[in-house]
Design a protein around this motif. Structure first.
Motif, mmCIF file in Angstrom:
data_model
loop_
_atom_site.group_PDB
_atom_site.id
_atom_site.type_symbol
_atom_site.label_atom_id
_atom_site.label_comp_id
_atom_site.label_asym_id
_atom_site.label_seq_id
_atom_site.Cartn_x
_atom_site.Cartn_y
_atom_site.Cartn_z
ATOM 1 N N SER A 30 1.292 -1.636 -0.137
ATOM 2 C CA SER A 30 0.275 0.159 0.374
ATOM 3 C C SER A 30 1.237 1.437 0.134
ATOM 4 O O SER A 30 1.867 1.285 -0.385
ATOM 5 C CB SER A 30 -1.178 0.163 1.069
ATOM 6 N N THR A 31 -0.007 2.611 -0.102
ATOM 7 C CA THR A 31 1.006 4.140 -0.362
ATOM 8 C C THR A 31 1.381 4.310 0.911
ATOM 9 O O THR A 31 0.738 4.331 2.247
ATOM 10 C CB THR A 31 0.047 4.827 -1.191
ATOM 11 N N THR A 62 3.384 3.580 -5.480
ATOM 12 C CA THR A 62 2.209 3.008 -6.051
ATOM 13 C C THR A 62 2.957 1.965 -6.835
ATOM 14 O O THR A 62 2.965 1.128 -7.553
ATOM 15 C CB THR A 62 1.324 3.461 -6.172
ATOM 16 N N HIS A 80 -3.500 4.341 -5.764
ATOM 17 C CA HIS A 80 -4.300 5.294 -6.707
ATOM 18 C C HIS A 80 -3.282 6.481 -7.778
ATOM 19 O O HIS A 80 -2.850 7.357 -7.619
ATOM 20 C CB HIS A 80 -4.063 6.558 -5.027
ATOM 21 N N ARG A 102 -11.323 7.959 -1.162
ATOM 22 C CA ARG A 102 -11.613 8.670 -2.234
ATOM 23 C C ARG A 102 -10.754 10.116 -1.184
ATOM 24 O O ARG A 102 -11.299 10.586 -0.100
ATOM 25 C CB ARG A 102 -12.024 9.213 -2.657
ATOM 26 N N ASP A 193 -1.148 14.542 -0.035
ATOM 27 C CA ASP A 193 -2.610 14.542 -0.573
ATOM 28 C C ASP A 193 -3.131 14.665 1.178
ATOM 29 O O ASP A 193 -2.582 14.790 2.597
ATOM 30 C CB ASP A 193 -2.441 13.214 -0.025
ATOM 31 N N ASN A 218 -8.204 12.640 -5.596
ATOM 32 C CA ASN A 218 -7.993 11.359 -5.596
ATOM 33 C C ASN A 218 -7.443 10.034 -5.267
ATOM 34 O O ASN A 218 -9.008 9.483 -3.840
ATOM 35 C CB ASN A 218 -6.548 11.746 -4.238
ATOM 36 N N TYR A 220 -8.618 6.341 -4.254
ATOM 37 C CA TYR A 220 -7.790 5.029 -4.151
ATOM 38 C C TYR A 220 -8.341 3.562 -4.481
ATOM 39 O O TYR A 220 -9.918 3.667 -4.834
ATOM 40 C CB TYR A 220 -7.899 4.908 -2.799
#
Length: 267
Positions: A30-31, A62, A80, A102, A193, A218, A220
């Motif tokens: 994951s980010t 990502t 994302h 999002r 973000d 944004n 996801y």
């Protein structure tokens, strides 16, 4: 003797069953934004309590997350960068892509705002102003979803950043938290973000200067690694997590998450 043997066998079976249950786990790439914002730390204990499935998180950009999945080093990705995700699925590496949540990107920078970014609501125009002023700008430059979004904004601004960048353009190759720390130290602009910005405490002179442009949305999604490409993946466990994220319980948990009094994610 037979009773003792039956009792021992029952105990052994109970142990094996318990051990098997304890071993239910999968790896999620994951980010860094979901890690640094605190969202995963909020969601995962709820999921694990509900399902007894443990989630091992690899927190990377990502691009790196998708590469880990291509190598079979992750069972699912939560990322994302829609354009990259589409390619990943089209090439057969991923299956069952589900939109999950999002939030929005924001442009932050020094409160003095030498590039006059706060005077526009257009993110592309904001980057043009930073470029014209050669004001310090921090780029994550780490193949993350945020990095790709930044590059898209430079293209929308009509700035060929690889050719036009100079000493004012600082590339960190780092996650969102370290990039914000660098920007705070330099008094530089940075695309972030909104969730990580909301939870970021070392702001120094940084201020939120631009938000709300539709280009800054944004999104996801979670994608399972294709078990026909990598038969060893924990597809069942990863699928259970994906379904939980889009369930009423998972979506409510996303909506309820707060950072510094803000609710930065939307189901």
């Amino acid at each position: 003797m037979a009773v003792k043997t039956a009792a021992a066998l029952a105990a052994a079976l109970a142990f094996v069953t318990a051990a098997g249950a304890a071993e239910r786990a999968f790896t999620l790439a994951s980010t860094t934004s979901l890690e640094h914002s605190g969202l995963l730390r909020s969601l995962l204990p709820r999921f694990e309590a509900t399902t007894a499935i443990r989630v091992r998180v690899l927190s990377v950009g990502t691009g790196q997350a998708l590469e880990l999945a291509r190598r079979g080093d992750a069972d699912a990705v939560l990322v994302h960068a829609p354009a990259l995700e589409t390619v990943f699925v089209a090439e057969g590496w991923g299956i069952e892509r589900r939109p999950v949540l999002r939030n929005d990107f924001v442009l932050v920078g020094p409160a003095a705002d030498p590039a006059r970014v706060a005077q526009t609501r257009d993110a592309a125009e904001a980057l043009r102003r930073i470029w014209r002023a050669e004001a310090p700008f921090v780029s994550r430059a780490d193949r993350s979803g945020t990095h790709y979004a930044e590059l898209e904004l430079w293209r929308a601004a009509g700035v060929a950043i690889e050719r036009e960048k100079g000493p004012w353009y600082r590339q960190t190759g780092s996650g969102m938290g370290p990039a914000l720390n660098t920007a705070a130290g330099l008094g530089a602009y940075v695309l972030a973000d909104g969730a990580t910005w909301a939870s970021f405490r070392n702001r120094g002179s940084l201020a939120l200067l631009l938000e709300g442009d539709p280009r800054l949305q944004n999104h996801y999604s979670i994608i399972l690694v294709n078990p026909t490409r990598h038969p060893h993946v924990r597809a069942d466990e990863a699928r259970t997590f994906a379904r939980w994220l889009v369930s009423a319980e998972g979506q409510a948990a996303i909506a309820a998450f707060a950072a510094n009094g803000e609710r930065p994610f939307r189901p």
